[in-house]
Motif scaffolding. Sequence first.
Motif, PDB file in Angstrom:
ATOM      1  N   ASP A   1       2.343  21.533  24.676  1.00 20.77           N
ATOM      2  CA  ASP A   1       2.519  22.534  25.730  1.00 20.77           C
ATOM      3  C   ASP A   1       3.878  23.210  25.619  1.00 20.77           C
ATOM      4  OD1 ASP A   1       0.075  22.343  27.436  1.00 20.77           O
ATOM      5  OD2 ASP A   1       0.655  20.240  27.351  1.00 20.77           O
TER       6      ASP A   1
ATOM      7  N   ASP B   1       3.252  24.388  31.880  1.00 18.18           N
ATOM      8  CA  ASP B   1       3.419  23.881  30.512  1.00 18.18           C
ATOM      9  C   ASP B   1       4.624  22.934  30.393  1.00 18.18           C
ATOM     10  OD1 ASP B   1       1.271  24.842  28.966  1.00 18.18           O
ATOM     11  OD2 ASP B   1       2.138  26.850  28.937  1.00 18.18           O
TER      12      ASP B   1
ATOM     13  N   ARG C   1       1.206  15.366  23.659  1.00 20.65           N
ATOM     14  CA  ARG C   1      -0.265  15.307  23.613  1.00 20.65           C
ATOM     15  C   ARG C   1      -0.778  14.276  22.613  1.00 20.65           C
ATOM     16  NH1 ARG C   1      -2.044  21.694  22.854  1.00 20.65           N
ATOM     17  NH2 ARG C   1      -1.255  22.446  24.860  1.00 20.65           N
TER      18      ARG C   1
HETATM   19 MG    MG Z   1      -0.483  24.125  28.287  1.00 20.45          MG
END
Ligand code: MG
Length: 346
Positions: free
Chosen positions: A41, A86, A161
């Motif tokens: 992000d 984000d 992530r």
């Molecule tokens: Mg994102």
Amino acid sequence: MNEKKTTTNKNNIINEFSLISQIKQQTNLIHKNNIKGIGDDAAVSKIGDEYLVVSKDMLTEGIHFDLTYTPLKHLGYKSVVSNISDIAAMNVKPKSILISLAISAKMNKDHVMEFYKGVFLACKNYNIDLIGGDTTSSLTGFTISVTIFGSEKDKNKIVYRDTAKEGDLIFVTGDFGGAYLGLQILEREKNIFLNHPESQPVLDNYDYVVERQLKPEARTDIVDFFKKHKIKPTSMIDVSDGISSDLMHICSSSRVGCDIYISKIPVHTETIKVAQELNINEMTSALNGGEDYELLFTVNPKHLNLLLEKGFSSLGAIRKEEDGCNIILENQEKKSLISMGWQNKI
Ligand code: MG
Ligand code: ADP
């Protein structure tokens, strides 16, 4: 924002995800201080003793927003909030933002300042400084480019992530599908207006979903929650493209699979009502709609009780990569979780 993940370029239809993956493959980070490049992000760079967490987004008129039903103040607010989301997905709170605008001929200074009312309100609400940008004109539509960043002293607090592990539980904040249905209502009213210019939009019964679409909020409160309870998620992403697509980003980055249960996906009662009226399956909207700007994260199962007690929803668990990404339906049938992302706008 609400674009589908393809970009039309003359005769080519470009798939955004495969393009980014190709760019990423050809990128070698030369500097050791660039700790995370393409693929999350936000990017992370070590500057002195701190870690800079930075992200960028571009929004174009006709692709990401429609000025016939999007008030400029709301657009300004949402442009900031979608970027804050984000940074929150990295478990960090942003402090600074830069905004560049390409202004179309149909806009005047008052229009731009109306957009900035929303920008300033979001900056105030989320404790962020607007520190710069750029201004130019556009021969086509209004275009907004936002760069946002925050910093973190402790490298171990940043969440990526690609670090979900088999056995972790999958959780989400908030509820899903509302923003997509809000967009359907706004599009419907626009079409009615185009055919009957004398009519007024009827939005009274749709406050919840229209607000989810036009005035979303970012979950920086969750960053505070994790800090307070000394929880570090094993991975995290913000859900801007629907649960399916964003959970699959976690799984492919982390090289794991998952099982989630359709019955566990939180959908607001107002969203269900609107889905029924529009004859859209609310679960399709939650899984494949977009712009809910909630967070999806994975955690060690030891946190289960506290997270449930605090109102988070547990969707399922992380499995081995070879088990694939699956959704278990109400009748216990297991289906492959197909990534559809945002499918509304052409
Ligand atoms: Mg994102
Ligand atoms: P998000 O939906 O969270 O904003 P994106 O799908 O836009 O994330 O981007 C995924 C990753 O790809 C990010 O690391 C982003 O910086 C990177 N990225 C997107 N477009 C480009 C590009 N044109 N060149 C290089 N990196 C890109």
